[in-house]
Design a protein around this motif. Structure first.
Motif, PDB file in Angstrom:
ATOM      1  N   ILE A 101       0.963  -1.251   0.132  1.00 30.26           N
ATOM      2  CA  ILE A 101      -0.140   0.026   0.057  1.00 30.26           C
ATOM      3  C   ILE A 101       0.919   1.402   0.081  1.00 30.26           C
ATOM      4  CG2 ILE A 101      -1.883   1.328   1.326  1.00 30.26           C
ATOM      5  CD1 ILE A 101      -2.695  -1.272  -0.323  1.00 30.26           C
ATOM      6  N   ARG A 102       1.913   1.403   0.782  1.00 28.18           N
ATOM      7  CA  ARG A 102       2.914   2.377   0.705  1.00 28.18           C
ATOM      8  C   ARG A 102       3.254   2.567  -0.725  1.00 28.18           C
ATOM      9  NH1 ARG A 102       7.694   4.054   0.121  1.00 28.18           N
ATOM     10  NH2 ARG A 102       8.397   2.151  -0.478  1.00 28.18           N
ATOM     11  N   ARG A 103       3.800   1.564  -1.505  1.00 30.41           N
ATOM     12  CA  ARG A 103       4.076   1.879  -2.556  1.00 30.41           C
ATOM     13  C   ARG A 103       3.320   2.413  -3.627  1.00 30.41           C
ATOM     14  NH1 ARG A 103       7.763  -3.440  -4.058  1.00 30.41           N
ATOM     15  NH2 ARG A 103       9.221  -3.482  -2.188  1.00 30.41           N
ATOM     16  N   ILE A 104       1.807   1.740  -3.540  1.00 29.33           N
ATOM     17  CA  ILE A 104       0.598   2.212  -4.142  1.00 29.33           C
ATOM     18  C   ILE A 104       0.418   3.720  -4.157  1.00 29.33           C
ATOM     19  CG2 ILE A 104      -1.640   1.736  -4.921  1.00 29.33           C
ATOM     20  CD1 ILE A 104       0.369  -0.342  -5.601  1.00 29.33           C
ATOM     21  N   GLY A 105       0.352   4.054  -2.769  1.00 31.34           N
ATOM     22  CA  GLY A 105       0.351   5.353  -2.320  1.00 31.34           C
ATOM     23  C   GLY A 105       1.221   6.389  -2.893  1.00 31.34           C
ATOM     24  N   GLU A 106       2.452   6.145  -2.866  1.00 34.79           N
ATOM     25  CA  GLU A 106       3.539   6.951  -3.567  1.00 34.79           C
ATOM     26  C   GLU A 106       3.239   7.004  -5.113  1.00 34.79           C
ATOM     27  OE1 GLU A 106       5.785   8.995  -2.251  1.00 34.79           O
ATOM     28  OE2 GLU A 106       5.714   8.170  -0.158  1.00 34.79           O
ATOM     29  N   MET A 107       3.053   5.926  -6.001  1.00 36.00           N
ATOM     30  CA  MET A 107       2.686   5.872  -6.937  1.00 36.00           C
ATOM     31  C   MET A 107       1.654   6.805  -7.587  1.00 36.00           C
ATOM     32  SD  MET A 107       2.848   2.872 -10.042  1.00 36.00           S
ATOM     33  CE  MET A 107       1.871   1.844  -9.111  1.00 36.00           C
ATOM     34  N   SER A 108       0.539   6.813  -6.720  1.00 33.36           N
ATOM     35  CA  SER A 108      -0.980   7.358  -7.101  1.00 33.36           C
ATOM     36  C   SER A 108      -0.571   8.842  -6.892  1.00 33.36           C
ATOM     37  CB  SER A 108      -1.883   6.801  -5.805  1.00 33.36           C
ATOM     38  OG  SER A 108      -2.333   5.580  -6.315  1.00 33.36           O
ATOM     39  N   ARG A 109       0.209   9.238  -5.981  1.00 29.35           N
ATOM     40  CA  ARG A 109       0.543  10.601  -5.761  1.00 29.35           C
ATOM     41  C   ARG A 109       1.023  11.439  -6.991  1.00 29.35           C
ATOM     42  NH1 ARG A 109       4.897  13.337  -1.687  1.00 29.35           N
ATOM     43  NH2 ARG A 109       6.072  11.739  -2.153  1.00 29.35           N
ATOM     44  N   LEU A 110       2.074  10.393  -7.658  1.00 29.87           N
ATOM     45  CA  LEU A 110       2.590  10.916  -8.660  1.00 29.87           C
ATOM     46  C   LEU A 110       1.574  11.225  -9.955  1.00 29.87           C
ATOM     47  CD1 LEU A 110       5.904   8.779  -8.785  1.00 29.87           C
ATOM     48  CD2 LEU A 110       5.777  11.419  -8.153  1.00 29.87           C
ATOM     49  N   PHE A 111       0.598  10.158  -9.923  1.00 29.79           N
ATOM     50  CA  PHE A 111      -0.333  10.236 -10.983  1.00 29.79           C
ATOM     51  C   PHE A 111      -1.192  11.403 -10.802  1.00 29.79           C
ATOM     52  CE2 PHE A 111       0.436   5.856 -11.970  1.00 29.79           C
ATOM     53  CZ  PHE A 111       0.511   5.884 -13.383  1.00 29.79           C
ATOM     54  N   VAL A 112      -1.557  11.629  -9.544  1.00 28.26           N
ATOM     55  CA  VAL A 112      -2.351  12.866  -9.189  1.00 28.26           C
ATOM     56  C   VAL A 112      -1.621  14.175  -9.511  1.00 28.26           C
ATOM     57  CG1 VAL A 112      -3.485  14.126  -7.485  1.00 28.26           C
ATOM     58  CG2 VAL A 112      -3.953  11.680  -7.488  1.00 28.26           C
ATOM     59  N   ASP A 113      -0.446  14.099  -9.098  1.00 27.56           N
ATOM     60  CA  ASP A 113       0.394  15.495  -9.615  1.00 27.56           C
ATOM     61  C   ASP A 113       0.361  15.570 -11.162  1.00 27.56           C
ATOM     62  OD1 ASP A 113       2.232  17.433  -8.675  1.00 27.56           O
ATOM     63  OD2 ASP A 113       3.653  16.327  -9.860  1.00 27.56           O
ATOM     64  N   ALA A 114       0.299  14.626 -11.678  1.00 30.59           N
ATOM     65  CA  ALA A 114       0.360  14.594 -13.488  1.00 30.59           C
ATOM     66  C   ALA A 114      -0.925  15.228 -13.960  1.00 30.59           C
ATOM     67  CB  ALA A 114       0.574  13.032 -13.921  1.00 30.59           C
ATOM     68  N   GLY A 115      -1.923  15.159 -12.975  1.00 35.45           N
ATOM     69  CA  GLY A 115      -3.242  15.628 -13.446  1.00 35.45           C
ATOM     70  C   GLY A 115      -4.364  14.956 -13.793  1.00 35.45           C
ATOM     71  N   ILE A 116      -4.045  13.540 -13.306  1.00 37.17           N
ATOM     72  CA  ILE A 116      -4.969  12.403 -13.685  1.00 37.17           C
ATOM     73  C   ILE A 116      -5.931  11.867 -12.448  1.00 37.17           C
ATOM     74  CG2 ILE A 116      -4.934  10.001 -14.457  1.00 37.17           C
ATOM     75  CD1 ILE A 116      -2.345  10.574 -15.786  1.00 37.17           C
ATOM     76  N   ILE A 117      -7.073  11.496 -13.010  1.00 36.16           N
ATOM     77  CA  ILE A 117      -7.925  11.143 -12.055  1.00 36.16           C
ATOM     78  C   ILE A 117      -7.414   9.685 -11.962  1.00 36.16           C
ATOM     79  CG2 ILE A 117     -10.473  10.475 -11.531  1.00 36.16           C
ATOM     80  CD1 ILE A 117     -11.275  12.730 -13.425  1.00 36.16           C
ATOM     81  N   THR A 118      -6.964   9.239 -10.820  1.00 39.36           N
ATOM     82  CA  THR A 118      -6.445   7.927 -10.320  1.00 39.36           C
ATOM     83  C   THR A 118      -7.639   7.019  -9.620  1.00 39.36           C
ATOM     84  OG1 THR A 118      -4.339   9.280 -10.532  1.00 39.36           O
ATOM     85  CG2 THR A 118      -4.288   6.900  -9.484  1.00 39.36           C
ATOM     86  N   ARG A 136      -4.482   2.894   4.838  1.00 42.04           N
ATOM     87  CA  ARG A 136      -5.137   3.981   3.986  1.00 42.04           C
ATOM     88  C   ARG A 136      -4.931   5.523   4.477  1.00 42.04           C
ATOM     89  NH1 ARG A 136      -9.137  -0.405   5.111  1.00 42.04           N
ATOM     90  NH2 ARG A 136     -10.290   0.940   6.480  1.00 42.04           N
ATOM     91  N   ARG A 137      -4.888   5.316   6.029  1.00 44.20           N
ATOM     92  CA  ARG A 137      -4.732   6.947   6.624  1.00 44.20           C
ATOM     93  C   ARG A 137      -3.382   7.437   6.019  1.00 44.20           C
ATOM     94  NH1 ARG A 137      -4.149   5.741  11.638  1.00 44.20           N
ATOM     95  NH2 ARG A 137      -6.326   5.222  11.594  1.00 44.20           N
ATOM     96  N   SER A 138      -2.231   6.543   5.897  1.00 45.39           N
ATOM     97  CA  SER A 138      -1.103   7.187   5.443  1.00 45.39           C
ATOM     98  C   SER A 138      -1.156   7.478   4.099  1.00 45.39           C
ATOM     99  CB  SER A 138      -0.069   6.166   5.451  1.00 45.39           C
ATOM    100  OG  SER A 138      -0.114   4.715   4.944  1.00 45.39           O
ATOM    101  N   VAL A 139      -1.738   6.809   3.034  1.00 44.79           N
ATOM    102  CA  VAL A 139      -1.781   7.400   1.623  1.00 44.79           C
ATOM    103  C   VAL A 139      -2.717   8.693   1.869  1.00 44.79           C
ATOM    104  CG1 VAL A 139      -2.737   6.779  -0.439  1.00 44.79           C
ATOM    105  CG2 VAL A 139      -1.906   4.836   0.874  1.00 44.79           C
ATOM    106  N   ARG A 140      -3.684   8.885   2.472  1.00 50.29           N
ATOM    107  CA  ARG A 140      -4.479  10.075   2.639  1.00 50.29           C
ATOM    108  C   ARG A 140      -3.574  11.148   2.944  1.00 50.29           C
ATOM    109  NH1 ARG A 140      -9.846  11.409   3.345  1.00 50.29           N
ATOM    110  NH2 ARG A 140     -10.738   9.258   3.763  1.00 50.29           N
TER     111      ARG A 140
END
Length: 197
Positions: A83-100, A112-116
């Motif tokens: 989940i930590r890795r997914i959270g970091e990757m998701s953050r990059l996608f969101v920074d790219a302007g994408i609905i992830t 889940r809280r740590s990703v939030r």
């Protein structure tokens, strides 16, 4: 841990990407038991957004574990790292302007809280796809519950590993007695009414 690195701000930023995309970026985090319908609902939401001309990317548990996270098992510590890795990757996608869209059991509230907490306020939208364990076992699309009940799979969420239900998800889909289409529309309605799309 890399202690001598600094985040570099580039000229093309998230705001400019969102203007180009004509929608806000966010992370839709689908959580629920195996067989709850997370991936099905997430897939339908992505299809609907794509038809509306929105830029999206769907991260699915099995797909990620076949690539980036193939070195991880299903112990509690491996689940946390997954989940930590997914959270970091998701953050990059969101920074790219994408609905992830991320569809993962993600059984622990703390993860889940740590990703939030990685995301700016309002970027993390927790979607709890809530199906009773008995319903998930009846669906059992991959035959995993049966194998877990027979002792062939260890640390299986809902059987011998806990699932901690979200306490205040932004979207609570009770996926029992409704169609996948209705479940997906609940998510689309949220995005519309809150100004993401």
């Amino acid at each position: 841990m890399a202690s001598n690195t600094v985040w570099h701000a580039h000229k093309v930023c998230r705001d400019s990407r969102e203007i180009l995309n004509d929608h806000k970026a966010c992370l839709l985090w689908f959580t629920g038991l195996s067989g709850s319908g997370k991936s099905t609902v997430a897939g339908l939401v992505e299809e609907k957004l794509h038809e509306m001309g929105k830029r999206t990317y769907l991260l699915d548990g099995d797909n990620v574990r076949n690539g980036m996270n193939r070195d991880l098992g299903f112990t509690d510590s491996d689940r946390v790292e997954n989940i930590r890795r997914i959270g970091e990757m998701s953050r990059l996608f969101v920074d790219a302007g994408i609905i992830t869209l991320s569809a993962f059991i993600s059984p622990f509230r703390s993860e889940r809280r740590s990703v939030r907490e990685l995301m700016p306020e309002g970027d993390f939208i927790e979607v709890f796809v809530d199906s009773p364990l008995a319903t998930c076992e009846q669906r059992d699309p991959k035959g995993l519950y049966q194998r877990a009940r027979q002792g062939e799979i260890q640390n299986f969420t809902g059987i011998d590993s806990p699932y901690e239900t979200p306490e205040q998800p932004e979207i609570h889909v009770i996926n029992n007695g409704i169609t996948p289409e209705e479940a997906a529309n609940t998510v689309i309605d949220y995005l519309l009414t809150h100004g993401y799309i």
